[in-house]
Write a protein that holds these residues in place. Structure first.
Motif, PDB file in Angstrom:
ATOM      1  N   LEU A  38       0.739  -1.351   0.206  1.00 25.73           N
ATOM      2  CA  LEU A  38       0.143   0.042  -0.075  1.00 25.73           C
ATOM      3  C   LEU A  38       0.845   1.048   0.119  1.00 25.73           C
ATOM      4  CD1 LEU A  38      -3.109  -0.821   2.344  1.00 25.73           C
ATOM      5  CD2 LEU A  38      -2.719  -1.032  -0.264  1.00 25.73           C
ATOM      6  N   ILE A  39       1.902   1.396   0.767  1.00 24.56           N
ATOM      7  CA  ILE A  39       2.827   2.414   0.637  1.00 24.56           C
ATOM      8  C   ILE A  39       3.565   2.692  -0.640  1.00 24.56           C
ATOM      9  CG2 ILE A  39       4.845   3.495   1.745  1.00 24.56           C
ATOM     10  CD1 ILE A  39       4.057   2.331   4.451  1.00 24.56           C
ATOM     11  N   PRO A  40       4.125   1.756  -1.095  1.00 19.11           N
ATOM     12  CA  PRO A  40       4.496   1.894  -2.610  1.00 19.11           C
ATOM     13  C   PRO A  40       3.750   2.434  -3.618  1.00 19.11           C
ATOM     14  CG  PRO A  40       5.436   0.017  -1.608  1.00 19.11           C
ATOM     15  CD  PRO A  40       4.489   0.500  -0.643  1.00 19.11           C
ATOM     16  N   PHE A  41       2.337   1.661  -3.421  1.00 21.26           N
ATOM     17  CA  PHE A  41       1.168   2.005  -4.402  1.00 21.26           C
ATOM     18  C   PHE A  41       0.800   3.520  -4.149  1.00 21.26           C
ATOM     19  CE2 PHE A  41      -3.551   1.833  -5.479  1.00 21.26           C
ATOM     20  CZ  PHE A  41      -3.440   1.944  -6.750  1.00 21.26           C
ATOM     21  N   GLY A  42       0.722   3.830  -2.791  1.00 21.98           N
ATOM     22  CA  GLY A  42       0.305   5.374  -2.519  1.00 21.98           C
ATOM     23  C   GLY A  42       1.511   6.381  -3.169  1.00 21.98           C
ATOM     24  N   PHE A  43       2.823   5.838  -3.225  1.00 18.78           N
ATOM     25  CA  PHE A  43       3.756   6.621  -3.633  1.00 18.78           C
ATOM     26  C   PHE A  43       3.770   6.855  -5.035  1.00 18.78           C
ATOM     27  CE2 PHE A  43       8.425   6.785  -5.083  1.00 18.78           C
ATOM     28  CZ  PHE A  43       8.735   7.845  -4.696  1.00 18.78           C
ATOM     29  N   MET A  44       3.384   5.640  -5.540  1.00 21.37           N
ATOM     30  CA  MET A  44       3.285   5.767  -7.146  1.00 21.37           C
ATOM     31  C   MET A  44       1.994   6.688  -7.630  1.00 21.37           C
ATOM     32  SD  MET A  44       3.625   1.932  -8.873  1.00 21.37           S
ATOM     33  CE  MET A  44       3.457   0.856  -7.204  1.00 21.37           C
ATOM     34  N   ILE A  45       1.016   6.824  -6.819  1.00 22.72           N
ATOM     35  CA  ILE A  45      -0.204   7.641  -7.240  1.00 22.72           C
ATOM     36  C   ILE A  45       0.192   9.105  -6.919  1.00 22.72           C
ATOM     37  CG2 ILE A  45      -2.319   8.677  -6.338  1.00 22.72           C
ATOM     38  CD1 ILE A  45      -3.028   5.514  -5.543  1.00 22.72           C
ATOM     39  N   ILE A  46       1.034   9.451  -5.871  1.00 24.01           N
ATOM     40  CA  ILE A  46       1.624  10.789  -5.736  1.00 24.01           C
ATOM     41  C   ILE A  46       2.230  11.113  -6.781  1.00 24.01           C
ATOM     42  CG2 ILE A  46       3.073  12.335  -4.111  1.00 24.01           C
ATOM     43  CD1 ILE A  46       1.820  10.596  -1.962  1.00 24.01           C
ATOM     44  N   SER A  47       3.214  10.189  -7.215  1.00 20.83           N
ATOM     45  CA  SER A  47       4.436  10.644  -8.223  1.00 20.83           C
ATOM     46  C   SER A  47       3.557  11.014  -9.527  1.00 20.83           C
ATOM     47  CB  SER A  47       5.227   9.239  -8.502  1.00 20.83           C
ATOM     48  OG  SER A  47       5.908   8.782  -7.213  1.00 20.83           O
ATOM     49  N   TYR A  48       2.550  10.146  -9.966  1.00 25.66           N
ATOM     50  CA  TYR A  48       1.775  10.270 -11.057  1.00 25.66           C
ATOM     51  C   TYR A  48       0.990  11.547 -10.812  1.00 25.66           C
ATOM     52  CZ  TYR A  48       3.498   6.626 -13.755  1.00 25.66           C
ATOM     53  OH  TYR A  48       4.427   5.834 -14.755  1.00 25.66           O
ATOM     54  N   VAL A  49       0.627  11.915  -9.937  1.00 25.36           N
ATOM     55  CA  VAL A  49      -0.188  12.988  -9.745  1.00 25.36           C
ATOM     56  C   VAL A  49       0.517  14.336 -10.187  1.00 25.36           C
ATOM     57  CG1 VAL A  49      -1.542  14.839  -8.031  1.00 25.36           C
ATOM     58  CG2 VAL A  49      -2.113  12.520  -8.040  1.00 25.36           C
ATOM     59  N   LEU A  50       1.954  14.101  -9.604  1.00 26.42           N
ATOM     60  CA  LEU A  50       2.736  15.486  -9.722  1.00 26.42           C
ATOM     61  C   LEU A  50       3.303  15.351 -11.238  1.00 26.42           C
ATOM     62  CD1 LEU A  50       4.965  14.932  -6.728  1.00 26.42           C
ATOM     63  CD2 LEU A  50       3.565  16.938  -6.978  1.00 26.42           C
ATOM     64  N   ILE A  51       3.414  13.954 -11.874  1.00 21.96           N
ATOM     65  CA  ILE A  51       3.921  13.915 -13.230  1.00 21.96           C
ATOM     66  C   ILE A  51       2.845  14.739 -14.105  1.00 21.96           C
ATOM     67  CG2 ILE A  51       4.102  12.368 -14.982  1.00 21.96           C
ATOM     68  CD1 ILE A  51       5.460  10.833 -13.197  1.00 21.96           C
ATOM     69  N   VAL A  52       1.443  14.438 -13.889  1.00 18.89           N
ATOM     70  CA  VAL A  52       0.437  14.879 -14.869  1.00 18.89           C
ATOM     71  C   VAL A  52       0.440  16.385 -14.697  1.00 18.89           C
ATOM     72  CG1 VAL A  52      -2.308  14.800 -14.851  1.00 18.89           C
ATOM     73  CG2 VAL A  52      -1.077  12.819 -14.703  1.00 18.89           C
ATOM     74  N   ARG A  53       0.530  16.727 -13.361  1.00 16.67           N
ATOM     75  CA  ARG A  53       0.707  18.380 -13.176  1.00 16.67           C
ATOM     76  C   ARG A  53       1.692  19.072 -14.060  1.00 16.67           C
ATOM     77  NH1 ARG A  53       0.646  19.873  -6.986  1.00 16.67           N
ATOM     78  NH2 ARG A  53       1.184  22.030  -8.026  1.00 16.67           N
ATOM     79  N   ALA A  54       2.857  18.431 -14.036  1.00 16.41           N
ATOM     80  CA  ALA A  54       4.085  18.687 -14.860  1.00 16.41           C
ATOM     81  C   ALA A  54       3.768  18.964 -16.081  1.00 16.41           C
ATOM     82  CB  ALA A  54       5.318  18.150 -14.473  1.00 16.41           C
TER      83      ALA A  54
END
Length: 312
Positions: A208-224
Protein backbone atom coordinates in the motif's frame (compact mmCIF):
# COMPACT_ATOMS: atom_id res chain seq x y z
CA UNK A 1 4.71 -31.83 18.86
CA UNK A 2 2.80 -34.63 17.19
CA UNK A 3 0.91 -32.13 15.02
CA UNK A 4 4.13 -30.47 13.99
CA UNK A 5 5.68 -33.82 13.00
CA UNK A 6 2.58 -34.71 11.04
CA UNK A 7 2.78 -31.42 9.16
CA UNK A 8 6.48 -31.64 8.35
CA UNK A 9 6.15 -35.19 7.01
CA UNK A 10 3.11 -34.43 4.88
CA UNK A 11 2.61 -33.72 1.23
CA UNK A 12 0.17 -31.39 -0.51
CA UNK A 13 -1.74 -32.19 -3.68
CA UNK A 14 -1.64 -29.44 -6.32
CA UNK A 15 -4.86 -30.24 -8.18
CA UNK A 16 -4.67 -27.17 -10.42
CA UNK A 17 -7.62 -25.69 -12.25
CA UNK A 18 -9.21 -28.92 -13.49
CA UNK A 19 -9.11 -32.66 -12.81
CA UNK A 20 -10.46 -33.57 -16.27
CA UNK A 21 -7.75 -35.30 -18.40
CA UNK A 22 -8.99 -33.58 -21.57
CA UNK A 23 -8.93 -30.12 -20.00
CA UNK A 24 -5.52 -30.87 -18.45
CA UNK A 25 -4.04 -31.55 -21.91
CA UNK A 26 -5.40 -28.25 -23.18
CA UNK A 27 -4.11 -26.44 -20.09
CA UNK A 28 -0.68 -28.07 -20.48
CA UNK A 29 -0.15 -26.77 -24.02
CA UNK A 30 -1.64 -23.39 -23.15
CA UNK A 31 0.61 -22.86 -20.12
CA UNK A 32 3.66 -24.28 -21.91
CA UNK A 33 3.14 -21.77 -24.73
CA UNK A 34 2.66 -18.90 -22.26
CA UNK A 35 5.76 -19.95 -20.30
CA UNK A 36 7.94 -20.05 -23.43
CA UNK A 37 6.64 -16.66 -24.58
CA UNK A 38 7.33 -15.22 -21.11
CA UNK A 39 10.86 -16.64 -20.96
CA UNK A 40 11.79 -15.54 -24.49
CA UNK A 41 10.19 -12.09 -24.10
CA UNK A 42 11.83 -11.24 -20.78
CA UNK A 43 15.17 -12.76 -21.79
CA UNK A 44 15.19 -10.60 -24.94
CA UNK A 45 14.48 -7.49 -22.86
CA UNK A 46 17.41 -8.29 -20.54
CA UNK A 47 19.79 -9.09 -23.41
CA UNK A 48 18.77 -6.02 -25.43
CA UNK A 49 19.31 -3.67 -22.49
CA UNK A 50 22.60 -5.23 -21.36
CA UNK A 51 24.08 -5.30 -24.88
CA UNK A 52 23.08 -1.78 -26.00
CA UNK A 53 24.92 1.15 -24.38
CA UNK A 54 22.11 3.50 -25.49
CA UNK A 55 19.85 1.78 -22.95
CA UNK A 56 22.25 2.03 -20.02
CA UNK A 57 19.98 4.49 -18.22
CA UNK A 58 18.13 4.24 -14.88
CA UNK A 59 14.76 3.48 -16.52
CA UNK A 60 16.11 0.53 -18.51
CA UNK A 61 18.27 -0.62 -15.61
CA UNK A 62 15.14 -1.10 -13.51
CA UNK A 63 13.24 -2.56 -16.47
CA UNK A 64 15.92 -5.24 -16.91
CA UNK A 65 15.61 -6.13 -13.23
CA UNK A 66 11.81 -6.23 -13.52
CA UNK A 67 12.15 -8.67 -16.43
CA UNK A 68 14.58 -10.80 -14.40
CA UNK A 69 12.09 -10.88 -11.52
CA UNK A 70 9.25 -11.92 -13.85
CA UNK A 71 11.49 -14.62 -15.39
CA UNK A 72 12.34 -15.98 -11.95
CA UNK A 73 8.69 -15.73 -10.86
CA UNK A 74 7.23 -17.89 -13.64
CA UNK A 75 10.10 -20.40 -13.37
CA UNK A 76 9.22 -20.84 -9.69
CA UNK A 77 5.65 -21.94 -10.45
CA UNK A 78 4.94 -23.00 -14.04
CA UNK A 79 7.42 -25.92 -14.55
CA UNK A 80 6.02 -27.76 -11.51
CA UNK A 81 2.48 -27.07 -12.74
CA UNK A 82 3.35 -28.47 -16.20
CA UNK A 83 4.75 -31.64 -14.61
CA UNK A 84 1.55 -32.02 -12.56
CA UNK A 85 -0.63 -31.62 -15.64
CA UNK A 86 1.24 -34.50 -17.36
CA UNK A 87 1.56 -36.74 -14.30
CA UNK A 88 -0.82 -38.74 -12.18
CA UNK A 89 1.25 -37.85 -9.10
CA UNK A 90 0.36 -34.26 -8.22
CA UNK A 91 2.06 -34.26 -4.83
CA UNK A 92 4.47 -31.59 -3.64
CA UNK A 93 6.43 -32.05 -0.43
CA UNK A 94 5.98 -29.83 2.60
CA UNK A 95 9.49 -28.37 2.10
CA UNK A 96 8.88 -27.92 -1.62
CA UNK A 97 5.61 -26.12 -0.94
CA UNK A 98 7.25 -23.74 1.55
CA UNK A 99 10.12 -23.08 -0.88
CA UNK A 100 7.65 -22.24 -3.64
CA UNK A 101 5.70 -20.03 -1.25
CA UNK A 102 8.85 -18.15 -0.18
CA UNK A 103 9.90 -17.29 -3.74
CA UNK A 104 6.33 -16.47 -4.74
CA UNK A 105 5.85 -14.01 -1.86
CA UNK A 106 9.32 -12.48 -2.21
CA UNK A 107 9.14 -12.00 -5.98
CA UNK A 108 5.65 -10.46 -5.93
CA UNK A 109 6.92 -7.97 -3.33
CA UNK A 110 10.06 -7.31 -5.39
CA UNK A 111 7.97 -6.67 -8.52
CA UNK A 112 5.90 -4.17 -6.59
CA UNK A 113 8.89 -2.33 -5.11
CA UNK A 114 10.69 -2.09 -8.46
CA UNK A 115 7.54 -0.62 -10.02
CA UNK A 116 7.50 2.01 -7.25
CA UNK A 117 11.15 2.89 -7.91
CA UNK A 118 10.40 3.15 -11.63
CA UNK A 119 7.59 5.60 -10.83
CA UNK A 120 10.10 7.72 -8.91
CA UNK A 121 12.45 7.58 -11.89
CA UNK A 122 9.71 8.88 -14.21
CA UNK A 123 8.85 11.60 -11.69
CA UNK A 124 12.45 12.86 -11.61
CA UNK A 125 12.79 12.62 -15.41
CA UNK A 126 9.66 14.71 -16.09
CA UNK A 127 9.42 17.03 -13.08
CA UNK A 128 13.16 17.66 -12.56
CA UNK A 129 14.77 16.99 -15.97
CA UNK A 130 17.77 19.27 -15.36
CA UNK A 131 18.72 17.33 -12.21
CA UNK A 132 17.91 13.86 -13.59
CA UNK A 133 21.51 12.74 -14.18
CA UNK A 134 22.64 13.67 -10.68
CA UNK A 135 19.39 12.69 -8.92
CA UNK A 136 19.35 9.22 -10.51
CA UNK A 137 23.06 8.46 -10.27
CA UNK A 138 24.31 4.86 -10.75
CA UNK A 139 25.07 4.61 -7.02
CA UNK A 140 21.54 5.64 -6.07
CA UNK A 141 20.03 3.20 -8.60
CA UNK A 142 22.04 0.31 -7.13
CA UNK A 143 21.13 1.42 -3.60
CA UNK A 144 17.41 1.57 -4.44
CA UNK A 145 17.51 -1.85 -6.11
CA UNK A 146 19.42 -3.34 -3.17
CA UNK A 147 16.80 -1.94 -0.79
CA UNK A 148 14.04 -3.53 -2.90
CA UNK A 149 15.80 -6.91 -2.70
CA UNK A 150 16.42 -6.69 1.06
CA UNK A 151 12.81 -5.75 1.85
CA UNK A 152 11.35 -8.44 -0.42
CA UNK A 153 13.66 -11.15 0.97
CA UNK A 154 12.71 -10.18 4.55
CA UNK A 155 9.01 -10.12 3.57
CA UNK A 156 9.28 -13.64 2.16
CA UNK A 157 11.24 -14.96 5.14
CA UNK A 158 8.74 -13.58 7.65
CA UNK A 159 5.72 -15.21 6.02
CA UNK A 160 7.49 -18.48 5.27
CA UNK A 161 8.67 -18.75 8.88
CA UNK A 162 5.15 -18.03 10.17
CA UNK A 163 3.80 -20.73 7.85
CA UNK A 164 6.12 -23.26 9.54
CA UNK A 165 4.24 -22.62 12.79
CA UNK A 166 0.94 -23.65 11.19
CA UNK A 167 -0.32 -27.23 11.59
CA UNK A 168 -2.05 -29.07 8.73
CA UNK A 169 -4.01 -32.11 9.85
CA UNK A 170 -6.96 -32.30 7.46
CA UNK A 171 -7.32 -32.15 3.70
CA UNK A 172 -4.16 -31.23 1.83
CA UNK A 173 -5.76 -30.71 -1.57
CA UNK A 174 -4.82 -27.38 -3.13
CA UNK A 175 -7.13 -26.37 -5.98
CA UNK A 176 -4.52 -23.96 -7.29
CA UNK A 177 -1.57 -24.06 -9.64
CA UNK A 178 0.94 -23.44 -6.84
CA UNK A 179 1.31 -23.20 -3.05
CA UNK A 180 -0.47 -19.92 -2.41
CA UNK A 181 -0.52 -18.37 1.07
CA UNK A 182 -4.27 -17.81 1.43
CA UNK A 183 -5.05 -21.36 0.30
CA UNK A 184 -2.55 -22.86 2.75
CA UNK A 185 -4.02 -20.80 5.60
CA UNK A 186 -7.46 -22.14 4.74
CA UNK A 187 -6.15 -25.70 5.06
CA UNK A 188 -4.69 -25.03 8.53
CA UNK A 189 -6.23 -26.62 11.60
CA UNK A 190 -4.26 -24.51 14.09
CA UNK A 191 -4.74 -20.87 15.04
CA UNK A 192 -3.63 -18.56 12.19
CA UNK A 193 -4.53 -15.22 13.77
CA UNK A 194 -0.91 -14.10 14.00
CA UNK A 195 -0.40 -14.98 10.31
CA UNK A 196 -3.37 -12.81 9.34
CA UNK A 197 -2.23 -9.92 11.54
CA UNK A 198 1.33 -9.94 10.20
CA UNK A 199 0.03 -10.38 6.64
CA UNK A 200 -2.07 -7.22 6.93
CA UNK A 201 0.67 -5.20 8.67
CA UNK A 202 3.49 -6.16 6.29
CA UNK A 203 1.15 -6.01 3.29
CA UNK A 204 0.34 -2.38 4.06
CA UNK A 205 4.05 -1.58 4.27
CA UNK A 206 5.18 -3.52 1.20
CA UNK A 207 2.21 -2.89 -1.10
CA UNK A 208 0.00 0.00 0.00
CA UNK A 209 2.79 2.48 0.81
CA UNK A 210 4.58 1.96 -2.56
CA UNK A 211 1.21 2.11 -4.33
CA UNK A 212 0.41 5.40 -2.59
CA UNK A 213 3.88 6.64 -3.55
CA UNK A 214 3.16 5.76 -7.19
CA UNK A 215 -0.16 7.63 -7.12
CA UNK A 216 1.50 10.76 -5.68
CA UNK A 217 4.30 10.50 -8.27
CA UNK A 218 1.83 10.35 -11.14
CA UNK A 219 -0.30 13.19 -9.77
CA UNK A 220 2.85 15.36 -9.82
CA UNK A 221 3.81 14.03 -13.26
CA UNK A 222 0.38 14.87 -14.72
CA UNK A 223 0.57 18.37 -13.22
CA UNK A 224 4.00 18.87 -14.78
CA UNK A 225 2.85 17.58 -18.18
CA UNK A 226 -0.20 19.86 -18.22
CA UNK A 227 2.11 22.86 -17.76
CA UNK A 228 4.03 22.01 -20.96
CA UNK A 229 2.83 24.44 -23.67
CA UNK A 230 3.62 22.26 -26.69
CA UNK A 231 1.16 19.46 -27.51
CA UNK A 232 3.89 17.35 -29.11
CA UNK A 233 6.09 17.69 -26.03
CA UNK A 234 3.13 16.77 -23.80
CA UNK A 235 2.60 13.61 -25.85
CA UNK A 236 6.32 12.75 -25.73
CA UNK A 237 6.44 13.24 -21.95
CA UNK A 238 3.33 11.13 -21.39
CA UNK A 239 4.55 8.38 -23.75
CA UNK A 240 7.56 7.79 -21.48
CA UNK A 241 5.13 6.91 -18.66
CA UNK A 242 2.47 5.05 -20.62
CA UNK A 243 4.21 1.65 -20.53
CA UNK A 244 4.86 1.87 -16.80
CA UNK A 245 1.25 2.88 -16.15
CA UNK A 246 0.06 -0.09 -18.20
CA UNK A 247 2.21 -2.54 -16.24
CA UNK A 248 1.19 -1.02 -12.88
CA UNK A 249 -2.51 -1.23 -13.83
CA UNK A 250 -2.16 -4.87 -14.91
CA UNK A 251 -0.15 -5.81 -11.81
CA UNK A 252 -2.41 -4.18 -9.23
CA UNK A 253 -5.60 -5.01 -11.11
CA UNK A 254 -4.90 -8.75 -11.12
CA UNK A 255 -3.51 -8.69 -7.57
CA UNK A 256 -6.65 -6.97 -6.26
CA UNK A 257 -8.85 -9.57 -7.97
CA UNK A 258 -7.20 -12.23 -5.79
CA UNK A 259 -6.42 -10.57 -2.46
CA UNK A 260 -9.03 -7.85 -1.89
CA UNK A 261 -11.53 -10.29 -0.48
CA UNK A 262 -12.04 -12.07 2.87
CA UNK A 263 -10.08 -15.27 3.37
CA UNK A 264 -13.21 -17.37 3.92
CA UNK A 265 -14.59 -16.43 0.47
CA UNK A 266 -11.54 -17.83 -1.34
CA UNK A 267 -12.70 -20.43 -3.87
CA UNK A 268 -11.64 -22.42 -6.93
CA UNK A 269 -12.97 -19.61 -9.14
CA UNK A 270 -10.11 -17.43 -7.91
CA UNK A 271 -7.73 -19.70 -9.85
CA UNK A 272 -8.49 -17.67 -12.97
CA UNK A 273 -7.49 -14.44 -11.24
CA UNK A 274 -4.40 -16.18 -9.86
CA UNK A 275 -3.37 -17.20 -13.38
CA UNK A 276 -3.78 -13.58 -14.45
CA UNK A 277 -1.20 -12.21 -12.02
CA UNK A 278 1.04 -15.30 -11.90
CA UNK A 279 1.26 -16.06 -15.63
CA UNK A 280 -0.38 -13.41 -17.81
CA UNK A 281 1.21 -10.33 -16.18
CA UNK A 282 4.85 -11.54 -16.54
CA UNK A 283 4.06 -12.56 -20.13
CA UNK A 284 2.54 -9.21 -21.07
CA UNK A 285 5.19 -6.94 -19.49
CA UNK A 286 7.75 -7.30 -22.33
CA UNK A 287 5.06 -6.55 -24.93
CA UNK A 288 3.81 -3.50 -23.03
CA UNK A 289 7.29 -2.04 -22.63
CA UNK A 290 8.41 -2.70 -26.21
CA UNK A 291 5.14 -2.08 -28.08
CA UNK A 292 5.63 1.65 -28.77
CA UNK A 293 9.17 2.10 -27.51
CA UNK A 294 11.46 3.09 -30.40
CA UNK A 295 14.61 2.68 -28.30
CA UNK A 296 13.62 -0.86 -27.36
CA UNK A 297 12.65 -1.66 -30.96
CA UNK A 298 16.06 -0.49 -32.13
CA UNK A 299 17.93 -2.44 -29.43
CA UNK A 300 15.98 -5.64 -30.14
CA UNK A 301 16.58 -5.21 -33.88
CA UNK A 302 20.34 -4.77 -33.38
CA UNK A 303 20.45 -7.75 -31.00
CA UNK A 304 18.67 -10.03 -33.49
CA UNK A 305 20.80 -8.75 -36.39
CA UNK A 306 23.99 -9.63 -34.49
CA UNK A 307 22.61 -13.08 -33.72
CA UNK A 308 21.63 -13.81 -37.34
CA UNK A 309 24.99 -12.53 -38.60
CA UNK A 310 26.78 -14.97 -36.33
CA UNK A 311 24.61 -17.81 -37.63
CA UNK A 312 25.37 -16.96 -41.24
Amino acid sequence: MEGANQTEGSEFLLLGMSESPKQQRILFWMFLSMYLVTVVGNALIILAISSDSRLHTPMYFFLANLSFTDLFFVTNTIPKMLVNLQSQNKAISYAGCLTQLYFLVSLVALDNLILAVMAYDRYVAICCPLHYTTAMSPKLCILLLSLCWVLSVLYGLIHTFLMTTVTFCGSRKIHYIFCEMYVLLRLACSDTQINHTVLIATGCFIFLIPFGFMIISYVLIVRAILRIPSVSKKYKAFSTCASHLGVVSLFYGTLCMVYLKPLHTYSVKDSVATVMYAVVTPMMNPFIYSLRNKDMHGALGRLLDKHFQRLT
